[in-house]
Design a protein around this motif. Structure first.
Motif, PDB file in Angstrom:
ATOM      1  N   ASP A   1       0.104  -9.333   2.698  1.00  0.00           N
ATOM      2  CA  ASP A   1       0.111  -7.898   2.425  1.00  0.00           C
ATOM      3  C   ASP A   1      -0.632  -7.658   1.114  1.00  0.00           C
ATOM      4  O   ASP A   1      -0.134  -7.985   0.044  1.00  0.00           O
ATOM      5  N   GLY A   2      -1.821  -7.079   1.217  1.00  0.00           N
ATOM      6  CA  GLY A   2      -2.642  -6.823   0.026  1.00  0.00           C
ATOM      7  C   GLY A   2      -2.441  -5.443  -0.558  1.00  0.00           C
ATOM      8  O   GLY A   2      -3.090  -5.072  -1.530  1.00  0.00           O
ATOM      9  N   GLY A   3      -1.517  -4.658   0.015  1.00  0.00           N
ATOM     10  CA  GLY A   3      -1.255  -3.305  -0.502  1.00  0.00           C
ATOM     11  C   GLY A   3      -0.343  -3.350  -1.718  1.00  0.00           C
ATOM     12  O   GLY A   3       0.114  -4.416  -2.135  1.00  0.00           O
TER      13      GLY A   3
ATOM     14  N   GLY B   1       5.421  -0.510   9.776  1.00  0.00           N
ATOM     15  CA  GLY B   1       4.950  -0.128  11.115  1.00  0.00           C
ATOM     16  C   GLY B   1       3.871  -1.083  11.614  1.00  0.00           C
ATOM     17  O   GLY B   1       3.910  -1.525  12.772  1.00  0.00           O
ATOM     18  N   VAL B   2       2.936  -1.415  10.748  1.00  0.00           N
ATOM     19  CA  VAL B   2       1.855  -2.326  11.139  1.00  0.00           C
ATOM     20  C   VAL B   2       2.421  -3.711  11.439  1.00  0.00           C
ATOM     21  O   VAL B   2       2.041  -4.359  12.434  1.00  0.00           O
ATOM     22  N   LEU B   3       3.376  -4.159  10.633  1.00  0.00           N
ATOM     23  CA  LEU B   3       3.974  -5.482  10.871  1.00  0.00           C
ATOM     24  C   LEU B   3       4.717  -5.515  12.208  1.00  0.00           C
ATOM     25  O   LEU B   3       4.626  -6.495  12.956  1.00  0.00           O
TER      26      LEU B   3
ATOM     27  N   PRO C   1      -1.155   1.826   3.397  1.00  0.00           N
ATOM     28  CA  PRO C   1      -0.223   2.330   2.376  1.00  0.00           C
ATOM     29  C   PRO C   1       1.110   1.568   2.387  1.00  0.00           C
ATOM     30  O   PRO C   1       1.590   1.149   3.446  1.00  0.00           O
ATOM     31  N   ALA C   2       1.681   1.430   1.194  1.00  0.00           N
ATOM     32  CA  ALA C   2       2.949   0.689   1.051  1.00  0.00           C
ATOM     33  C   ALA C   2       4.080   1.444   1.744  1.00  0.00           C
ATOM     34  O   ALA C   2       3.975   2.637   2.004  1.00  0.00           O
ATOM     35  N   GLY C   3       5.170   0.719   2.027  1.00  0.00           N
ATOM     36  CA  GLY C   3       6.367   1.342   2.595  1.00  0.00           C
ATOM     37  C   GLY C   3       6.318   1.380   4.110  1.00  0.00           C
ATOM     38  O   GLY C   3       5.959   0.396   4.770  1.00  0.00           O
TER      39      GLY C   3
ATOM     40  N   GLY D   1     -12.067  -6.864  11.509  1.00  0.00           N
ATOM     41  CA  GLY D   1     -11.134  -5.853  11.021  1.00  0.00           C
ATOM     42  C   GLY D   1     -10.534  -5.065  12.156  1.00  0.00           C
ATOM     43  O   GLY D   1     -11.115  -4.957  13.243  1.00  0.00           O
ATOM     44  N   TRP D   2      -9.337  -4.528  11.879  1.00  0.00           N
ATOM     45  CA  TRP D   2      -8.664  -3.666  12.845  1.00  0.00           C
ATOM     46  C   TRP D   2      -8.315  -2.352  12.169  1.00  0.00           C
ATOM     47  O   TRP D   2      -7.909  -2.333  11.004  1.00  0.00           O
ATOM     48  N   ASN D   3      -8.491  -1.259  12.872  1.00  0.00           N
ATOM     49  CA  ASN D   3      -8.044   0.043  12.391  1.00  0.00           C
ATOM     50  C   ASN D   3      -7.539   0.838  13.579  1.00  0.00           C
ATOM     51  O   ASN D   3      -8.121   0.802  14.665  1.00  0.00           O
ATOM     52  N   ARG D   4      -6.443   1.594  13.347  1.00  0.00           N
ATOM     53  CA  ARG D   4      -5.880   2.375  14.480  1.00  0.00           C
ATOM     54  C   ARG D   4      -6.865   3.448  14.933  1.00  0.00           C
ATOM     55  O   ARG D   4      -6.888   3.824  16.081  1.00  0.00           O
ATOM     56  N   ASP D   5      -7.657   3.958  13.994  1.00  0.00           N
ATOM     57  CA  ASP D   5      -8.681   4.936  14.349  1.00  0.00           C
ATOM     58  C   ASP D   5      -9.951   4.150  14.714  1.00  0.00           C
ATOM     59  O   ASP D   5     -10.553   3.500  13.865  1.00  0.00           O
TER      60      ASP D   5
ATOM     61  N   GLY E   1      -6.433  -2.325   8.608  1.00  0.00           N
ATOM     62  CA  GLY E   1      -6.506  -1.133   7.756  1.00  0.00           C
ATOM     63  C   GLY E   1      -7.859  -1.090   7.087  1.00  0.00           C
ATOM     64  O   GLY E   1      -8.077  -1.765   6.074  1.00  0.00           O
ATOM     65  N   LEU E   2      -8.779  -0.339   7.692  1.00  0.00           N
ATOM     66  CA  LEU E   2     -10.149  -0.314   7.164  1.00  0.00           C
ATOM     67  C   LEU E   2     -10.386   0.979   6.387  1.00  0.00           C
ATOM     68  O   LEU E   2     -11.377   1.671   6.587  1.00  0.00           O
ATOM     69  N   GLY E   3      -9.440   1.294   5.497  1.00  0.00           N
ATOM     70  CA  GLY E   3      -9.612   2.434   4.592  1.00  0.00           C
ATOM     71  C   GLY E   3     -10.469   1.996   3.414  1.00  0.00           C
ATOM     72  O   GLY E   3     -11.297   1.078   3.527  1.00  0.00           O
ATOM     73  N   THR E   4     -10.260   2.625   2.280  1.00  0.00           N
ATOM     74  CA  THR E   4     -11.066   2.345   1.087  1.00  0.00           C
ATOM     75  C   THR E   4     -11.094   0.851   0.766  1.00  0.00           C
ATOM     76  O   THR E   4     -12.162   0.239   0.632  1.00  0.00           O
ATOM     77  N   MET E   5      -9.915   0.261   0.652  1.00  0.00           N
ATOM     78  CA  MET E   5      -9.828  -1.125   0.180  1.00  0.00           C
ATOM     79  C   MET E   5     -10.146  -2.135   1.286  1.00  0.00           C
ATOM     80  O   MET E   5     -10.868  -3.113   1.077  1.00  0.00           O
ATOM     81  N   GLY E   6      -9.574  -1.915   2.472  1.00  0.00           N
ATOM     82  CA  GLY E   6      -9.752  -2.879   3.561  1.00  0.00           C
ATOM     83  C   GLY E   6     -11.210  -3.027   3.957  1.00  0.00           C
ATOM     84  O   GLY E   6     -11.718  -4.145   4.116  1.00  0.00           O
TER      85      GLY E   6
HETATM   86  P1  NDP Z   1      -6.727   4.447   2.366  1.00  0.00           P
HETATM   87  O1  NDP Z   1      -5.902   5.672   2.463  1.00  0.00           O
HETATM   88  O2  NDP Z   1      -8.132   4.559   1.980  1.00  0.00           O
HETATM   89  O3  NDP Z   1      -6.674   3.671   3.771  1.00  0.00           O
HETATM   90  C1  NDP Z   1      -5.455   3.435   4.383  1.00  0.00           C
HETATM   91  C2  NDP Z   1      -5.689   2.632   5.637  1.00  0.00           C
HETATM   92  O4  NDP Z   1      -4.420   2.387   6.213  1.00  0.00           O
HETATM   93  C3  NDP Z   1      -6.519   3.341   6.678  1.00  0.00           C
HETATM   94  O5  NDP Z   1      -7.286   2.400   7.341  1.00  0.00           O
HETATM   95  C4  NDP Z   1      -5.465   3.947   7.598  1.00  0.00           C
HETATM   96  O6  NDP Z   1      -5.893   4.105   8.939  1.00  0.00           O
HETATM   97  C5  NDP Z   1      -4.419   2.873   7.558  1.00  0.00           C
HETATM   98  N1  NDP Z   1      -3.098   3.379   7.861  1.00  0.00           N
HETATM   99  C6  NDP Z   1      -2.404   4.309   7.195  1.00  0.00           C
HETATM  100  N2  NDP Z   1      -1.203   4.487   7.760  1.00  0.00           N
HETATM  101  C7  NDP Z   1      -1.151   3.658   8.818  1.00  0.00           C
HETATM  102  C8  NDP Z   1      -0.172   3.390   9.791  1.00  0.00           C
HETATM  103  N3  NDP Z   1       1.003   4.009   9.781  1.00  0.00           N
HETATM  104  N4  NDP Z   1      -0.467   2.483  10.748  1.00  0.00           N
HETATM  105  C9  NDP Z   1      -1.649   1.857  10.771  1.00  0.00           C
HETATM  106  N5  NDP Z   1      -2.614   2.049   9.867  1.00  0.00           N
HETATM  107  C10 NDP Z   1      -2.366   2.950   8.885  1.00  0.00           C
HETATM  108  O7  NDP Z   1      -5.924   3.469   1.405  1.00  0.00           O
HETATM  109  P2  NDP Z   1      -6.479   2.341   0.429  1.00  0.00           P
HETATM  110  O8  NDP Z   1      -7.439   1.489   1.152  1.00  0.00           O
HETATM  111  O9  NDP Z   1      -6.877   2.969  -0.846  1.00  0.00           O
HETATM  112  O10 NDP Z   1      -5.142   1.530   0.112  1.00  0.00           O
HETATM  113  C11 NDP Z   1      -4.634   0.509   0.970  1.00  0.00           C
HETATM  114  C12 NDP Z   1      -3.581  -0.258   0.194  1.00  0.00           C
HETATM  115  O11 NDP Z   1      -4.201  -0.843  -0.944  1.00  0.00           O
HETATM  116  C13 NDP Z   1      -2.446   0.611  -0.335  1.00  0.00           C
HETATM  117  O12 NDP Z   1      -1.260  -0.118  -0.324  1.00  0.00           O
HETATM  118  C14 NDP Z   1      -2.868   0.887  -1.761  1.00  0.00           C
HETATM  119  O13 NDP Z   1      -1.778   1.170  -2.601  1.00  0.00           O
HETATM  120  C15 NDP Z   1      -3.538  -0.432  -2.128  1.00  0.00           C
HETATM  121  N6  NDP Z   1      -4.508  -0.358  -3.211  1.00  0.00           N
HETATM  122  C16 NDP Z   1      -5.409   0.672  -3.298  1.00  0.00           C
HETATM  123  C17 NDP Z   1      -6.317   0.701  -4.341  1.00  0.00           C
HETATM  124  C18 NDP Z   1      -7.325   1.786  -4.477  1.00  0.00           C
HETATM  125  O14 NDP Z   1      -7.980   1.845  -5.527  1.00  0.00           O
HETATM  126  N7  NDP Z   1      -7.528   2.649  -3.492  1.00  0.00           N
HETATM  127  C19 NDP Z   1      -6.331  -0.364  -5.362  1.00  0.00           C
HETATM  128  C20 NDP Z   1      -5.395  -1.422  -5.127  1.00  0.00           C
HETATM  129  C21 NDP Z   1      -4.508  -1.395  -4.097  1.00  0.00           C
HETATM  130  P3  NDP Z   1      -6.562   5.455   9.479  1.00  0.00           P
HETATM  131  O15 NDP Z   1      -7.993   5.372   9.066  1.00  0.00           O
HETATM  132  O16 NDP Z   1      -6.422   5.378  10.943  1.00  0.00           O
HETATM  133  O17 NDP Z   1      -5.826   6.591   8.852  1.00  0.00           O
END
Ligand code: NDP
Length: 468
Positions: free
Chosen positions: A104-106, A87-89, A80-82, A37-41, A16-21
């Motif tokens: 799980d760091g979410g 799904g990822v697990l 994201p949690a839940g 790192g791994w990301n589906r996108d 999950g290479l979104g904001t936090m990853g």
């Molecule tokens: P983002 O929305 O920025 O990133 C989410 C990441 O999860 C993306 O890489 C996305 O991939 C991936 N993802 C979402 N759904 C799926 C799925 N069904 N299967 C596989 N990959 C998926 O979220 P954050 O980085 O902000 O948050 C990540 C976790 O960290 C959450 O649990 C959040 O609550 C927690 N957190 C966030 C903080 C924050 O300030 N933002 C602070 C502390 C904790 P893709 O790019 O392909 O959509």
């Protein structure tokens, strides 16, 4: 992107290479860790690899990602949690080997973490829930982290976590918060306190801006000054930045809709506090306040019906009163949250050490503040302290601060300005320091209509009266 390699070359992987990853992965790489790192996108996986000149591996093929990590593997999920976490697990499952370890760091609900520990354990996989705080910047340059699990599990990832964690006086802001879901529990309450302090700051701004007519630039400077004193904290600091931000010739904050959103961690804190029978009224009030904010249309209609409040009535509230009231209320929020963590630790057998919690919150996280060093000292001084309000130093300080909080609550209430978090904080204090509450009458009523019985002050035992 990384191609198949013959030999695993990474020590740690993040999914999950979104904001936090992404931010945490780059932070780990900066500190000399061999990470991927791994990301589906695929574009995000590719981007992280390219921007690090190939130092960090980027994958969108799960099999290749897992194969690239040395065994026994350590993999962190930041999605994201839940449902997304489950799904990822599920996707990861077929590629893991016994002895591999998933973190799980979410922001997972602690009950989901309990379930996942059991489910993963059945296959011989380790699973750990860990709260991460500090937002994007924190993750990139030094978060506060709250792992839960066994000391052996923690030891396995301690070096990498300590390398990236925020430091307070050279000490890393990461430590084991307790057994099993204890880390996610502590993070949940951290967020509950965060909701409450944000609401208190918003109420402060409302009194000064809407009622007393002070401009945003002026208030930005005031919060900046407050941040140099006892209120020094991340949330006060960013309030100053937010209020100073412009959009053209206007303050950006004036253009932002007054409907606050949330992702649920505040609500979970309140829900579990109720299950534990632990009062956290400031957090409850902050959750409710965000909910009320969502009813924008109703609020506007009601404002037409009932008219605007008597804003002039708060002219007696001085800036210094609010500075003290905010500090008192912040202390009361920490007191409530830490008391909840103590109760949860007893109930769920986490073995959480409160001085360690305060220590880990001193830097890197969203509720970091100068106050936490005092709080840590109070709990370290008396490890069985049931509530911060019973600490001698805090009792002296609250004696000094509470009159200002009372003045703020009285004047703002008289003027019709909503101050749910201030009022809840003061009422928590007043209830907690009242030796005899009117609950005797409630017990009598309960016995009258439901034969629920009552206890007496003058005799041992349980009593029932045939009320006339
Ligand atoms: P983002 O929305 O920025 O990133 C989410 C990441 O999860 C993306 O890489 C996305 O991939 C991936 N993802 C979402 N759904 C799926 C799925 N069904 N299967 C596989 N990959 C998926 O979220 P954050 O980085 O902000 O948050 C990540 C976790 O960290 C959450 O649990 C959040 O609550 C927690 N957190 C966030 C903080 C924050 O300030 N933002 C602070 C502390 C904790 P893709 O790019 O392909 O959509």
């Amino acid at each position: 992107m990384s191609e198949n390699t013959n030999e695993p070359q990474y020590d740690f992987g993040i999914m999950g290479l979104g904001t936090m990853g992404r931010a945490l992965l780059l932070n780990m790489a900066d500190h000399g860790n061999a990470v991927c790192g791994w990301n589906r996108d695929p574009s995000k996986a590719q981007a992280v690899q390219e921007e690090t000149g190939g130092k960090v591996g980027g994958f969108s093929d799960l099999g290749l990602f897992v194969a690239a990590i040395r065994k026994p593997r350590a993999i962190m999920i930041l999605v994201p949690a839940g449902g997304p976490t489950d799904g990822v697990l599920q996707g990861l499952h077929p590629y893991l080997d016994p002895g591999d370890f998933v973190i799980d760091g979410g922001n997972a609900h602690f009950k989901d973490t309990e379930r996942r520990i059991t489910e993963m354990g059945e296959f011989g996989f380790g699973f750990m829930g860990m709260g991460v705080s500090g937002g994007e910047k924190g993750a990139r340059y030094g978060p506060s982290m709250m792992p839960g699990g066994t000391p052996e599990q923690y030891e396995r990832i301690r070096p990498i976590l300590e390398s990236v964690a925020a430091k307070y006086d050279g000490e890393p802001c990461v430590a084991l918060m307790g057994a099993r879901s204890g880390g996610h529990y502590v993070k949940m309450v951290h967020n509950g306190i965060e909701y409450a302090v944000m609401q208190l700051i918003a109420e402060t701004y409302d009194i000064l801006h809407r009622a007393q007519g002070r401009g945003n630039d002026d208030l930005a400077q005031m919060f900046g000054r407050w941040n140099q004193g006892e209120l020094q904290s991340f949330l006060v600091e960013i309030t100053s930045i937010v209020l100073a931000e412009k959009d053209g010739d206007k303050s950006l904050v004036d253009l932002i809709s007054d409907k606050a959103k949330s992702k649920g961690t505040g609500k979970w804190t309140s829900q579990d506090a109720m299950d534990l029978g632990m009062p956290v009224p400031s957090i409850d009030a902050a959750v409710n306040a965000r909910e009320v904010s969502g009813y924008k249309g109703d609020r506007e209609a009601a404002e037409k019906l009932y008219g605007t409040p008597l804003l002039g009535n708060v002219s007696d509230i001085a800036e210094g009163d609010l500075e003290k009231a905010l500090l008192a209320s912040m202390i009361l929020c920490y007191a409530q949250g830490l008391a909840q963590i103590r109760a949860a630790s007893d109930e769920y057998k986490y073995g959480t050490d409160l001085p360690t919690v305060a220590k880990v919150w001193r830097a890197g996280c969203i509720i970091r503040s100068r106050e936490l060093a005092h709080i840590q000292a109070a709990y370290a001084n008396r490890t069985d302290l049931p509530n911060l309000l019973l600490d001698q130093d805090y009792s002296r300080r609250l004696h000094d601060l509470i009159p200002a909080l009372r003045k703020v609550v009285v004047s703002a209430t008289a003027a019709g300005i909503p101050i749910p978090a201030y009022a809840a904080s003061l009422n928590y204090f007043d209830s907690y320091r009242t030796g005899r509450l009117p609950a005797n009458l409630i017990q009598a009523q309960r016995d009258l209509f439901g034969a629920h019985t009552y206890e007496r002050l003058d005799k041992e035992g349980s009593f029932h009266t045939q009320w006339e």
